[in-house]
Design an enzyme around this catalytic site. Structure first.
Site, short mmCIF file in Angstrom:
data_model
loop_
_atom_site.label_atom_id
_atom_site.label_comp_id
_atom_site.label_asym_id
_atom_site.label_seq_id
_atom_site.Cartn_x
_atom_site.Cartn_y
_atom_site.Cartn_z
N GLN A 1 0.82 -1.21 0.00
CA GLN A 1 0.00 0.00 0.00
C GLN A 1 0.86 1.27 0.00
O GLN A 1 2.03 1.25 0.35
CB GLN A 1 -0.93 -0.01 1.23
CG GLN A 1 -2.04 -1.04 1.18
CD GLN A 1 -1.61 -2.43 1.55
OE1 GLN A 1 -0.48 -2.67 1.94
NE2 GLN A 1 -2.53 -3.38 1.42
N GLY B 1 7.42 -14.01 -4.15
CA GLY B 1 6.99 -14.02 -2.75
C GLY B 1 5.73 -13.22 -2.55
O GLY B 1 5.14 -12.68 -3.48
N GLN C 1 -2.18 -9.77 -4.55
CA GLN C 1 -3.56 -10.15 -4.25
C GLN C 1 -4.57 -9.22 -4.90
O GLN C 1 -5.62 -9.66 -5.36
CB GLN C 1 -3.78 -10.13 -2.73
CG GLN C 1 -3.08 -11.25 -2.01
CD GLN C 1 -3.13 -11.05 -0.50
OE1 GLN C 1 -3.10 -9.93 0.00
NE2 GLN C 1 -3.21 -12.14 0.23
N TRP D 1 -4.51 3.72 7.62
CA TRP D 1 -4.01 2.50 8.25
C TRP D 1 -3.85 2.66 9.76
O TRP D 1 -3.06 3.47 10.22
CB TRP D 1 -2.65 2.15 7.63
CG TRP D 1 -2.01 0.86 8.09
CD1 TRP D 1 -2.54 -0.38 8.05
CD2 TRP D 1 -0.68 0.72 8.61
NE1 TRP D 1 -1.62 -1.30 8.51
CE2 TRP D 1 -0.47 -0.65 8.85
CE3 TRP D 1 0.35 1.63 8.86
CZ2 TRP D 1 0.73 -1.14 9.37
CZ3 TRP D 1 1.55 1.14 9.37
CH2 TRP D 1 1.73 -0.23 9.63
N ALA E 1 -2.12 0.85 12.45
CA ALA E 1 -1.00 -0.08 12.31
C ALA E 1 -1.26 -1.40 13.02
O ALA E 1 -1.79 -1.44 14.14
CB ALA E 1 0.28 0.56 12.86
N ASP E 2 -0.83 -2.47 12.37
CA ASP E 2 -0.89 -3.80 12.95
C ASP E 2 0.48 -4.30 13.39
O ASP E 2 0.59 -5.38 13.93
CB ASP E 2 -1.49 -4.79 11.94
CG ASP E 2 -0.64 -4.91 10.68
OD1 ASP E 2 0.15 -5.87 10.61
OD2 ASP E 2 -0.73 -4.06 9.79
N GLU F 1 -7.66 0.10 6.54
CA GLU F 1 -7.40 -1.16 7.23
C GLU F 1 -7.34 -1.04 8.74
O GLU F 1 -6.82 -0.06 9.29
CB GLU F 1 -6.06 -1.75 6.77
CG GLU F 1 -6.01 -2.14 5.31
CD GLU F 1 -4.74 -2.89 4.98
OE1 GLU F 1 -4.84 -4.01 4.46
OE2 GLU F 1 -3.64 -2.37 5.25
N GLU G 1 -8.61 -4.79 5.42
CA GLU G 1 -8.51 -5.86 6.40
C GLU G 1 -9.14 -5.39 7.70
O GLU G 1 -8.92 -4.26 8.13
CB GLU G 1 -7.04 -6.23 6.68
CG GLU G 1 -6.39 -7.04 5.60
CD GLU G 1 -4.96 -7.38 5.96
OE1 GLU G 1 -4.40 -6.73 6.86
OE2 GLU G 1 -4.39 -8.29 5.33
#
Length: 602
Positions: free
Chosen positions: A171, A192, A214, A443, A445-446, A477, A499
Site C-alpha cells: 500500500q 513471494g 492479491q 491504516w 498499524a498492525d 485497514e 482488512e
C-alpha cells in the site's frame, strides 16, 4: 497485510504469514518576523506599529530534495546511498525526493526504500528517459513485499535493462505518469508475498505481471497486456485492460473513469520550477500525456511557500492567509494547530512523503467548503494524544456544489501507530460535496511500535458525509469499528481494499449491538443512491481465531444502492465471515483462504 506465497503466477501453495528506519532532516524555517514601520512625523507622533513581514514565495527545496541532470557525476552512488539508508527504515525519520531534470540517463538502477519518491521534471514522462530501472524488491524482508509501503515513482520513461521493470509494492506506493518501454513485474524476486497497489496515468508498452499480487487498481492508463489475477484486479479507463470477468478470473473492468483529475506535479520550465495542475476529465480513458503536453494550468514556485521541517503551523497558516500555496519539502512537521485551507484553488503538495504530526490532539489539516483545493503527496501520522479527526475536507454541514471544480485528495496517507503510539477517533472526514479521493491508504498499524487494541485506538477510518463523492483506489485497514462509513448521497467507489483489525481480543470487543462485528464498508440506512465496484474485505483474527464477522459490507437494501464484484476472505481460517454483503453471500470456511464472492447486489 498478510499474503499467500505462490508456486506460479496462478496457484496458491500455503497459508498467509502476518507482516511482521537514517538521516533526519534538521532544516528549520524561520517564523515570520516583525518589521517596525516608522513615520517621518514629529517626535510627538505615535510609536511605530509593528506589521508582519510578508513571507517569501519560492526558494530552495532543501537538503533532502536531490536534483540530478544528465551531466551529474556519481548518480548511481547517490541513489545507492539513499537506498542503504531507507531500505529497511520502515518507521524511521528519513524522507527523500529524487528529481531528474529532462534528458537521458543511462545505466541506472534506482532502488527505492521507504519514504523515497523518484520523479522526472518534464511536462511529459518522455521528457526524462532512464535507460535502466526503478526497482522495488523485498530482499530486506526475506522476499516478502507486503510491507513495501510509502514510496513512489512519477513522470519518468523507463527502458528496463532486461525488458521488465520490477515494482513489488504494497500500500501507499503510487506509480503515476510513468512510461515503461517494456513490461512491469509487480511481484518480488521468487514470486513471494505481495499486496498492492495503484497505477494511474501510465503507459506500460509490454505486459503487466501481477503474479502474487492479491489486489491492484489501475486507472486511466494503457497496458500491453495483463498476465493473471489472484483475488481482486480492478481497472477503470485502461486501454488494453482484460475484459470484465469477475469472479473467474477476478477482473473488474470499467471502460472509463467517471471523473478524474491527475495529481499536481513539480516540473521545470527552462530553469524555472513550476507546479502543473492537470485539468478535470469526465469519462476518462487512457493517459493525459499521450498526445503531447497535458492539458491544465501551472503555477510558478514563487506562488508557493516552500516549507521546511521545523516551521510552525502558525507560519504555514500565515502563508496560506497571504495567498500562497504550500510545498512541503521532505521531513517531519509537528503541528500545534490545524493547517487551515480557506481559499479556493489552494494547492498543498508534499515531496518525499513529508509527514504531518498533530500534537496535543489537534486536527492536522482542514479545508473550507470551497472549490478546487488540491491536497497531494503527504503522510499524516497520528500523535499520542487522541485527535477527534486527522483530516477534514469541508466543515460540518458543507453543502455547496463543486461539481465543476472538485477538491481532490491524492496520495494522502494516514497512519495511526507503528512509528509510536497514536490515536484518532476518525481519521478522514469528507464533508464537501463532489470530492475525489484518488488513492489513499488509511491504516491503523498492525505492527511496529505503539500497537495494541487500545494503544493505537482508532474507531473509524473514513467518514463521508458529502454528496456526490467519488473514491478511486480506497485502501482502509484495521480500525476498531467501521473502516468506512458513507452517509452522503450518490457516492461511488471504484476499488476498495480492507482488512479488519487483526488484534481484536475477543468477540465481545467487536460486537455491534446484535451484529457480529462492524462491517468494513457501511452505507448508512438513510442513503438511497450509492454504487461500488471491485470491493474486498479480509479478516485475520489471529488473537482469537474463533471470532465471527457477520459481513464485510452493510448497506440499505434498496434498488438505488448497488454493488458489483464483492469478496470477503478468511486468511488461513483466522476468523470467519458469515456473509459478504448484508445477508447475501456464502460463509467463508475452514483454512482454505478461498474468497466468498458476490458479483452483483442486490
Amino acid at each position: 497485510m498478510p499474503h499467500l506465497p505462490m508456486d506460479s503466477p496462478d496457484s496458491v501453495r500455503s497459508l498467509p504469514a502476518r507482516r511482521t528506519v537514517l538521516g533526519a532532516i534538521a532544516a528549520t524555517a524561520a517564523a515570520p518576523t516583525l518589521l517596525g514601520l516608522s513615520s517621518p512625523a514629529s517626535a510627538a507622533s505615535a510609536a511605530p506599529v509593528a506589521q508582519p513581514r510578508a513571507l517569501p514565495g519560492g526558494g530552495d527545496l532543501g537538503p533532502n530534495v536531490i536534483v540530478f541532470d544528465p551531466s551529474t557525476s556519481g548518480i548511481q552512488a547517490k541513489l545507492d546511498e539513499v537506498f542503504r539508508q531507507q531500505e529497511s527504515a520502515q518507521f524511521g525519520t528519513g524522507r527523500y525526493a529524487l528529481l531528474f531534470k529532462p534528458g537521458t540517463y543511462n545505466g541506472l538502477n534506482a532502488q527505492l526504500g521507504f519514504y523515497t519518491s523518484i520523479a522526472g521534471l518534464g511536462l511529459s514522462p518522455d521528457d526524462t528517459a532512464i535507460n535502466g530501472d526503478v526497482t522495488v524488491d523485498a530482499g530486506w524482508f526475506n522476499g516478502n513485499a507486503t510491507q513495501n509501503f510509502w514510496r513512489s515513482a512519477e513522470n519518468l520513461a523507463l527502458t528496463p535493462v532486461n525488458g521488465t521493470n520490477r515494482w513489488a509494492v504494497a500500500q501507499a506506493a503510487p506509480f503515476r505518469r510513468m512510461h515503461v518501454k517494456g513490461g512491469l513485474n509487480l511481484a518480488p524476486t521468487g514470486y513471494g508475498w505481495a499486496s498492492g497497489g495503484y497505477i494511474a496515468d501510465s503507459r506500460i508498452d509490454g505486459s503487466v505481471g501481477p503474479y502474487s499480487q492479491q489486489q491492484w487498481y489501475t486507472r486511466d492508463s494503457s497496458v500491453g497486456g495483463w498476465a493473471n489475477a489472484v483475488w481482486n484486479m480492478v481497472f477503470s479507463g485502461v486501454q488494453g485492460a482484460p475484459a470484465q470477468s469477475f469472479p473467474n478470473p477476478p477482473y473488474t473492468t470499467l471502460d472509463t473513469t467517471p471523473v478524474s483529475r491527475e495529481k499536481p506535479f513539480l516540473y521545470l520550465n527552462g530553469s524555472e520550477y513550476r507546479v502543473f495542475l492537470p485539468e478535470r476529465r469526465t469519462n476518462a480513458r487512457g493517459t493525459t500525456w499521450g498526445s503531447g503536453t497535458p492539458r491544465g494550468t501551472s503555477l510558478a514556485l514563487t506562488q508557493f511557500y516552500v516549507a521546511r521541517p521545523g516551521v510552525t503551523a502558525a507560519t504555514l497558516n500565515a502563508a496560506l492567509a497571504q495567498g500562497l500555496h504550500l510545498l512541503l519539502t521532505p521531513g517531519i512537521y509537528h503541528l500545534d494547530q490545524p493547517i487551515q485551507v480557506n481559499r479556493a484553488g489552494t494547492v498543498v503538495l508534499g515531496l518525499g512523503y513529508a509527514t504531518l504530526i498533530p500534537d496535543n490532539g489537534v486536527t492536522a489539516l482542514r479545508t473550507a467548503d470551497v472549490d478546487g483545493v488540491r491536497l497531494a503527496g503527504f503522510l499524516i501520522d497520528a500523535g499520542p494524544v487522541n485527535s477527534s479527526t486527522l483530516l477534514e475536507v469541508g466543515p460540518t454541514g458543507a453543502s455547496a456544489s463543486h461539481s465543476a471544480n472538485p477538491t481532490t485528495v491524492q496520495d494522502v496517507f494516514i497512519r495511526i501507530g507503528g512509528a509510536g503510539a497514536g490515536k484518532a477517533t476518525t481519521s478522514m472526514v469528507i464533508n464537501s460535496r463532489d470530492t475525489i479521493i484518488d488513492h489513499t491508504w488509511v491504516w491503523r498499524a498492525d505492527h511496529g511500535s505503539g500497537v495494541g487494541w487500545e494503544t493505537n485506538r482508532a474507531d473509524y477510518g473514513i467518514r463521508v458525509n458529502g454528496d456526490d463523492v467519488l473514491a478511486t483506489g480506497l485502501f482502509v485497514e484495521h480500525f476498531n469499528k467501521y473502516d468506512v462509513q458513507w452517509y452522503g448521497q450518490r457516492g461511488r467507489t471504484i476499488f476498495f481494499q480492507n482488512e479488519k483489525a487483526y488484534d481484536a481480543p475477543n468477540q465481545a470487543a467487536i460486537q455491534n449491538g446484535n451484529v457480529k462485528g462492524y462491517a468494513a464498508y457501511k452505507v448508512a440506512d438513510s442513503v438511497t443512491t450509492h454504487e461500488g465496484w471491485g470491493l474486498g474485505s479480509y479478516c485475520y483474527y489471529n488473537v482469537d481465531p474463533t471470532i465471527v464477522q457477520h459481513n464485510g459490507f452493510a448497506a440499505p437494501n434498496t434498488p438505488g444502492v448497488k454493488f458489483h464484484d464483492l469478496l470477503v476472505v478468511s486468511l488461513g481460517g483466522q476468523g470467519q465471515y458469515e456473509h459478504v454483503v448484508n445477508e447475501t453471500g456464502a460463509r467463508t470456511s475452514g483454512t482454505s483462504t478461498v474468497p466468498s464472492t458476490v458479483a452483483s447486489y442486490p
